[in-house]
Design a protein around this motif. Structure first.
Motif, PDB file in Angstrom:
ATOM      1  N   TYR A   1       8.265  10.013 -11.616  1.00 41.31           N
ATOM      2  CA  TYR A   1       9.004  11.097 -10.162  1.00 41.31           C
ATOM      3  C   TYR A   1       9.111   9.542 -10.184  1.00 41.31           C
ATOM      4  O   TYR A   1       9.404   8.433  -8.458  1.00 41.31           O
ATOM      5  CB  TYR A   1       8.843  11.537  -9.099  1.00 41.31           C
ATOM      6  CG  TYR A   1       9.457  13.128 -10.501  1.00 41.31           C
ATOM      7  CD1 TYR A   1      10.193  13.470  -9.538  1.00 41.31           C
ATOM      8  CD2 TYR A   1       8.759  13.753 -10.640  1.00 41.31           C
ATOM      9  CE1 TYR A   1      11.442  14.539 -10.111  1.00 41.31           C
ATOM     10  CE2 TYR A   1       8.797  15.065 -11.195  1.00 41.31           C
ATOM     11  CZ  TYR A   1      10.080  15.378 -11.301  1.00 41.31           C
ATOM     12  OH  TYR A   1      10.849  16.154 -11.306  1.00 41.31           O
ATOM     13  N   THR A   2       8.164   7.751 -10.416  1.00 40.77           N
ATOM     14  CA  THR A   2       8.317   6.705  -9.961  1.00 40.77           C
ATOM     15  C   THR A   2       9.055   6.256 -10.959  1.00 40.77           C
ATOM     16  O   THR A   2       9.176   6.699 -11.994  1.00 40.77           O
ATOM     17  CB  THR A   2       7.038   6.331  -9.300  1.00 40.77           C
ATOM     18  OG1 THR A   2       6.165   6.671 -10.989  1.00 40.77           O
ATOM     19  CG2 THR A   2       6.935   7.163  -8.280  1.00 40.77           C
ATOM     20  N   ALA A   3       8.560   4.450 -11.019  1.00 41.07           N
ATOM     21  CA  ALA A   3       8.893   3.846 -12.039  1.00 41.07           C
ATOM     22  C   ALA A   3       8.124   3.948 -13.474  1.00 41.07           C
ATOM     23  O   ALA A   3       7.303   4.163 -13.221  1.00 41.07           O
ATOM     24  CB  ALA A   3       8.846   2.490 -11.902  1.00 41.07           C
TER      25      ALA A   3
ATOM     26  N   THR B   1      15.461  10.879 -10.245  1.00 41.30           N
ATOM     27  CA  THR B   1      15.535   9.347  -9.315  1.00 41.30           C
ATOM     28  C   THR B   1      16.228   7.933  -9.796  1.00 41.30           C
ATOM     29  O   THR B   1      16.557   7.365  -9.009  1.00 41.30           O
ATOM     30  CB  THR B   1      13.767   9.256 -10.092  1.00 41.30           C
ATOM     31  OG1 THR B   1      13.703   8.376 -10.891  1.00 41.30           O
ATOM     32  CG2 THR B   1      13.052  10.503  -9.076  1.00 41.30           C
TER      33      THR B   1
ATOM     34  N   HIS C   1      14.933   6.638 -12.519  1.00 39.59           N
ATOM     35  CA  HIS C   1      14.441   5.589 -13.346  1.00 39.59           C
ATOM     36  C   HIS C   1      14.417   6.370 -14.589  1.00 39.59           C
ATOM     37  O   HIS C   1      14.652   6.923 -15.264  1.00 39.59           O
ATOM     38  CB  HIS C   1      12.670   5.506 -13.078  1.00 39.59           C
ATOM     39  CG  HIS C   1      12.500   5.115 -11.457  1.00 39.59           C
ATOM     40  ND1 HIS C   1      12.454   4.317 -11.336  1.00 39.59           N
ATOM     41  CD2 HIS C   1      12.231   6.439  -9.910  1.00 39.59           C
ATOM     42  CE1 HIS C   1      13.061   3.530 -10.014  1.00 39.59           C
ATOM     43  NE2 HIS C   1      12.627   5.042  -9.191  1.00 39.59           N
TER      44      HIS C   1
END
Length: 149
Positions: free
Chosen positions: A86-88, A135, A137
Motif C-alpha cells: 500500500y506504499t510505493a 493507491t 501505485h
C-alpha cells in the motif's frame, strides 16, 4: 552493481479480465509471463508475509552473476523482485521461488488482467505490470528493466 534501471511511468490498461480462481494456489494467485522469464503473484491471505501484496520476480536466471543480487546467508540464490503493498513499489533481492506458486501452465495471456482485491496485474511481451487500485501505485517488471509509479 546495478540491478536494473528504474524509471517512473503510469499503468497501461489490459483488454481482457482473467478468472482469478484459475490462478489460485496456496496463499495467493500466481502466474508467469508467456516466455517463463517473470513469475508474479498477488498474495491475499494472512499466511503471506506481509499480507496483501503483489509482486514479480525474475525466474530461470541464465546470467546469475549479472543480476546484482547475491546469495543469502544460507547460500540460497536471490533474484531481483518488485514488491507492491500500500506504499510505493520497491525493487529488492529476495529468495528464489517467492512467486513460483504458478505452474508453467498458468501463463497469464498477453493483454489480460488478473484482479484480486485492490491489486491488478497484467502480462504483455515478456513483462508484467501490477497496480494497487486503491493507491494508484504500481510497477512494470521485466528482465533488466523496471518502472514504478
Amino acid at each position: 552493481m546495478l540491478i536494473s534501471t528504474t524509471l517512473f511511468a503510469g499503468p497501461a490498461p489490459a483488454a481482457a479480465a482473467a478468472d482469478p480462481e484459475y490462478y489460485r494456489h496456496a496463499d495467493g494467485y500466481f502466474f508467469t509471463t508467456a516466455d517463463g522469464s517473470v513469475g508474479c503473484g498477488i498474495q491475499d491471505t494472512p499466511l503471506s508475509d506481509p499480507p496483501a501484496t503483489a509482486g514479480c520476480q525474475q525466474l530461470a536466471t541464465h546470467e546469475r552473476g549479472r543480476t546484482g543480487c547475491v546469495s543469502n546467508d544460507a547460500d540460497q540464490p536471490t533474484e531481483p523482485t518488485m514488491m507492491l503493498g500500500y506504499t510505493a513499489a520497491e525493487l529488492i533481492c529476495l529468495k528464489e521461488g517467492l512467486f513460483q506458486g504458478a505452474h508453467p501452465a498458468y501463463v497469464l495471456p498477453d493483454e489480460t488482467a488478473l484482479t484480486v482485491g485492490d491489486f491488478t496485474c497484467a502480462a504483455r511481451d515478456q513483462r508484467a505490470t501490477c497496480t494497487n487500485n486503491a493507491t494508484g501505485h504500481g510497477f512494470l517488471f521485466a528482465r533488466g528493466v523496471n518502472l514504478r509509479w
